[in-house]
Design an enzyme around this catalytic site. Sequence first.
Site, short mmCIF file in Angstrom:
data_model
loop_
_atom_site.label_atom_id
_atom_site.label_comp_id
_atom_site.label_asym_id
_atom_site.label_seq_id
_atom_site.Cartn_x
_atom_site.Cartn_y
_atom_site.Cartn_z
N TRP A 60 0.86 -1.07 0.13
CA TRP A 60 0.07 -0.02 -0.10
C TRP A 60 0.95 1.33 0.07
O TRP A 60 0.24 2.24 -0.13
CB TRP A 60 -1.05 0.18 1.34
CG TRP A 60 -1.94 -1.18 0.95
CD1 TRP A 60 -2.46 -1.80 0.07
CD2 TRP A 60 -2.92 -1.42 2.10
NE1 TRP A 60 -3.49 -2.60 0.21
CE2 TRP A 60 -3.79 -2.59 1.52
CE3 TRP A 60 -2.83 -1.21 3.51
CZ2 TRP A 60 -4.84 -2.92 2.25
CZ3 TRP A 60 -4.04 -1.67 4.31
CH2 TRP A 60 -5.00 -2.84 3.49
N LYS A 61 2.20 1.04 0.34
CA LYS A 61 3.16 2.42 0.28
C LYS A 61 2.67 3.37 1.33
O LYS A 61 1.65 2.87 2.35
CB LYS A 61 3.30 2.78 -0.98
CG LYS A 61 3.61 1.76 -1.88
CD LYS A 61 4.17 2.15 -3.36
CE LYS A 61 4.60 1.12 -4.34
NZ LYS A 61 5.32 1.42 -5.67
N GLY A 105 1.29 -2.61 -6.34
CA GLY A 105 1.56 -1.08 -5.78
C GLY A 105 -0.21 -0.71 -6.00
O GLY A 105 -1.15 -1.04 -5.36
N GLY A 106 -0.15 0.33 -7.15
CA GLY A 106 -1.34 0.96 -7.20
C GLY A 106 -2.68 0.25 -7.34
O GLY A 106 -3.76 0.65 -6.75
N GLU A 114 12.08 2.28 -3.63
CA GLU A 114 11.62 3.57 -3.12
C GLU A 114 12.70 3.90 -1.82
O GLU A 114 12.96 5.01 -1.61
CB GLU A 114 10.16 3.60 -2.97
CG GLU A 114 9.73 3.87 -4.15
CD GLU A 114 8.00 3.35 -4.21
OE1 GLU A 114 7.61 3.20 -3.19
OE2 GLU A 114 7.66 3.01 -5.33
N HIS A 164 12.92 -2.43 -0.66
CA HIS A 164 12.16 -1.51 -1.82
C HIS A 164 12.93 -0.71 -2.60
O HIS A 164 13.62 0.31 -1.77
CB HIS A 164 10.85 -1.06 -1.22
CG HIS A 164 9.64 -1.04 -2.32
ND1 HIS A 164 9.77 0.10 -3.21
CD2 HIS A 164 8.78 -1.78 -2.74
CE1 HIS A 164 8.90 0.00 -4.07
NE2 HIS A 164 8.28 -1.03 -3.82
P1 13P Z 1 2.93 -0.40 -8.92
O1 13P Z 1 2.19 -1.72 -8.89
O2 13P Z 1 2.15 0.69 -8.42
O3 13P Z 1 3.75 -0.20 -10.26
O4 13P Z 1 4.13 -0.60 -7.66
C1 13P Z 1 4.84 -1.59 -7.77
C2 13P Z 1 5.64 -1.72 -6.38
O5 13P Z 1 6.51 -1.11 -6.09
C3 13P Z 1 5.21 -2.71 -5.50
O6 13P Z 1 6.12 -2.66 -4.31
#
Ligand code: 13P
Length: 260
Positions: free
Chosen positions: A19-20, A243-244, A106, A104
């Site tokens: 979910w970030k 993610g999204g 990020e 990750h």
């Molecule tokens: P997205 O699915 O938004 O591209 O993100 C991938 C992700 O970084 C999952 O850890």
Amino acid sequence: MSQSEDSSVLRKPYIAANWKMNLDRAKALDLTKTLKARLGDGDDREVAVFAPFVYLADVAAVSQGSPIGLGAQNVHWEKSGAFTGETSAPMLRDVGVDRVLIGHSERRQIFLEKEEWMGRKIRQALDHDILPMLCVGETLDERKKGKVAAVLRRQVRSALDWVEASEIHRLCIAYEPIWAIGTGEVATPDQASEAHSIVRDVIADMFGDAVAGSFRVLYGGSVSKDNVRDLMSVPDVDGVLVGGASLKAETFLPIIEYDR
Ligand code: 13P
């Protein structure tokens, strides 16, 4: 049991939500309730959510009694101390977390986490009964320069330095090419297949073929209901880290329930 049946049992499809820094408390709990109501007994696929720290205890309470795994998005490598803003593995365990993302992209790129921290974080997680999911992946520039294999080998080797062969089954790796994260550009099945077999080869080199055969490698980067089936049909892809598309039930459920 043949070897391929054996590895398909050991490598149960794993669908994970990252979910970030998204959702609020009400939305996170609503989504958890919806997933809990829809998931069966979790026998044929493993589902987990990696939630923001502040919602972990609440998500744990709501998901109790369901097979949903609960993950944090980071962990510190020490169990306590003067590390302002950080969270330790015992703290995560204390609120019901059973898995954690480590490295990750990020965290590596925006927060400048160093490669040498990853092994220590993995060690700390394992020592506190938390399953680590190590994230690896190349930048677009590294791909263009033909460095994919070198980057993946380096990232995997350095992170698994402090792990014993007998512990490897508690870990998994998510291959997340940085150019595919949040961009809508997804790796082709061939690209995913190549990267995943590089990762598995490193595991085989370090821990032997039997260990590598039972080890799960997930793909992450713009996974959606439209591409999950193709990705999951690649033999070396054992799951997806989303993610999204994991932020809403209507986009995440079709991924969990993809047709095998
Ligand atoms: P997205 O699915 O938004 O591209 O993100 C991938 C992700 O970084 C999952 O850890």
